[in-house]
Design a protein around this motif. Structure first.
Motif, PDB file in Angstrom:
ATOM      1  N   PHE A 104       4.982 -41.024  66.444  1.00 21.40           N
ATOM      2  CA  PHE A 104       5.629 -39.724  66.482  1.00 21.40           C
ATOM      3  C   PHE A 104       4.915 -38.765  65.527  1.00 21.40           C
ATOM      4  O   PHE A 104       4.608 -39.135  64.395  1.00 21.40           O
ATOM      5  N   GLY A 105       4.682 -37.542  65.968  1.00 18.61           N
ATOM      6  CA  GLY A 105       4.029 -36.596  65.070  1.00 18.61           C
ATOM      7  C   GLY A 105       3.932 -35.198  65.640  1.00 18.61           C
ATOM      8  O   GLY A 105       4.202 -34.953  66.824  1.00 18.61           O
ATOM      9  N   LEU A 106       3.547 -34.276  64.775  1.00 16.54           N
ATOM     10  CA  LEU A 106       3.379 -32.874  65.150  1.00 16.54           C
ATOM     11  C   LEU A 106       1.958 -32.416  64.811  1.00 16.54           C
ATOM     12  O   LEU A 106       1.658 -32.157  63.649  1.00 16.54           O
ATOM     13  N   PRO A 107       1.093 -32.285  65.812  1.00 17.98           N
ATOM     14  CA  PRO A 107      -0.259 -31.784  65.574  1.00 17.98           C
ATOM     15  C   PRO A 107      -0.327 -30.259  65.602  1.00 17.98           C
ATOM     16  O   PRO A 107      -1.410 -29.689  65.751  1.00 17.98           O
ATOM     17  N   GLU A 108       0.813 -29.596  65.461  1.00 16.52           N
ATOM     18  CA  GLU A 108       0.884 -28.138  65.655  1.00 16.52           C
ATOM     19  C   GLU A 108      -0.086 -27.371  64.761  1.00 16.52           C
ATOM     20  O   GLU A 108      -0.726 -26.407  65.203  1.00 16.52           O
ATOM     21  N   VAL A 109      -0.188 -27.758  63.499  1.00 11.01           N
ATOM     22  CA  VAL A 109      -1.050 -27.023  62.569  1.00 11.01           C
ATOM     23  C   VAL A 109      -2.499 -27.001  63.073  1.00 11.01           C
ATOM     24  O   VAL A 109      -3.180 -25.970  62.987  1.00 11.01           O
ATOM     25  N   ASP A 110      -2.964 -28.107  63.624  1.00 12.50           N
ATOM     26  CA  ASP A 110      -4.325 -28.167  64.151  1.00 12.50           C
ATOM     27  C   ASP A 110      -4.479 -27.404  65.464  1.00 12.50           C
ATOM     28  O   ASP A 110      -5.598 -27.193  65.924  1.00 12.50           O
ATOM     29  N   ARG A 111      -3.367 -27.014  66.070  1.00 14.40           N
ATOM     30  CA  ARG A 111      -3.414 -26.262  67.327  1.00 14.40           C
ATOM     31  C   ARG A 111      -3.145 -24.771  67.107  1.00 14.40           C
ATOM     32  O   ARG A 111      -2.994 -24.021  68.062  1.00 14.40           O
ATOM     33  N   GLY A 112      -3.020 -24.363  65.850  1.00 11.49           N
ATOM     34  CA  GLY A 112      -2.745 -22.959  65.564  1.00 11.49           C
ATOM     35  C   GLY A 112      -1.341 -22.547  65.915  1.00 11.49           C
ATOM     36  O   GLY A 112      -1.083 -21.383  66.239  1.00 11.49           O
ATOM     37  N   ALA A 113      -0.412 -23.501  65.871  1.00 13.19           N
ATOM     38  CA  ALA A 113       0.977 -23.220  66.232  1.00 13.19           C
ATOM     39  C   ALA A 113       1.918 -23.821  65.188  1.00 13.19           C
ATOM     40  O   ALA A 113       1.502 -24.563  64.305  1.00 13.19           O
TER      41      ALA A 113
END
Length: 250
Positions: free
Chosen positions: A127-136
């Motif tokens: 489980f995780g959130l890659p949002e920072v690396d996607r500019g979001a």
């Protein structure tokens, strides 16, 4: 493809998401899922919902390629509304939602998992959130429902993932099972809930939502505002372009 609905005699609605290759949903996919969950919960014969997915991972978030192909912000607005609707549908479903997670649960998948009532995961689930690396930004609201506060911040800033066994340790995941037992385990638990008085269970779901210390809808909408700000600044466009051409981080 899409979200398929299977109704079992016990009053369980099994919703299966299938968007190859990685269950990264386009804007209309999120809306379709929201409608499926809403319709299942609105049916008075439904006693519990099992949310699952086909493929090697439960959910990889939004379809970044769809957003990257849009020269404006139309698709971004649509996917923001779609994610909001899907997360809200899970949270507000009048009956318990048992979510079965295999493989990866990323981005929008965290929104679905975090707003579910019960989580069951396969041994390989992460489980995780890659949002920072996607500019979001977004879904920290829901990650905070799965892990302690400081771990949530670490995962959010770094884009790292946490295993199903770690979530089981925190009590966020009810059981971790082999992948081939995932669906059956989720249906078994749903059956235990479905066997109880349906009026009591529906009131119990409403009561638990009513005492929730965090307004998940308002909190997530606040996060979405920062995502839109990053898009207006151009940061998100660059991050998505790097992801699509393979030069960005995985």
């Amino acid at each position: 493809m899409g979200t398929q609905v299977e109704r079992l005699e016990s009053g369980i609605a099994v919703l299966t998401v299938d968007h190859p290759p990685v269950n990264a949903l386009p804007a209309n996919g999120w809306q379709e899922l929201a409608t499926a969950v809403g319709d299942a919960g609105a049916d008075p014969t439904t006693r519990a919902v099992v949310l699952r997915a086909e493929g090697r991972g439960f959910n990889a978030g939004v379809d970044i390629k769809e957003l990257a192909a849009d020269p404006g912000h139309t698709k971004l607005v649509e996917v923001n509304h779609g994610c909001y609707a899907a997360f809200r549908a899970v949270y507000e479903c009048p009956v318990p939602v048992i979510t079965a997670v295999q493989g990866f649960c990323l981005g929008g998948g965290i929104g679905l998992a975090g707003n579910s009532d019960v989580l069951i995961a396969s041994e390989d689930a992460e489980f995780g959130l890659p949002e920072v690396d996607r500019g979001a930004l977004g879904a920290a609201t829901h990650l905070a429902r799965l892990v302690p506060q400081h771990l949530m911040r670490t995962l959010f800033f770094t884009g790292r993932t946490v295993s199903a066994h770690q979530l089981e340790h925190f009590g966020s995941v009810w059981r971790v099972v082999p992948a081939d037992q995932l669906r059956a385990t989720a249906v078994e638990l749903a059956g235990e809930i479905a066997a109880k008085d349906p009026v009591v269970i529906r009131r119990a779901k409403e009561a638990l939502n009513g005492i929730d210390p965090v307004d998940v809808h308002r909190s997530y909408r606040f996060e979405q505002g920062f995502t839109f700000e990053l898009n207006l600044s151009g940061v998100a466009d660059r991050a998505r372009a790097e992801f699509v051409d393979g030069s960005g981080r995985a």
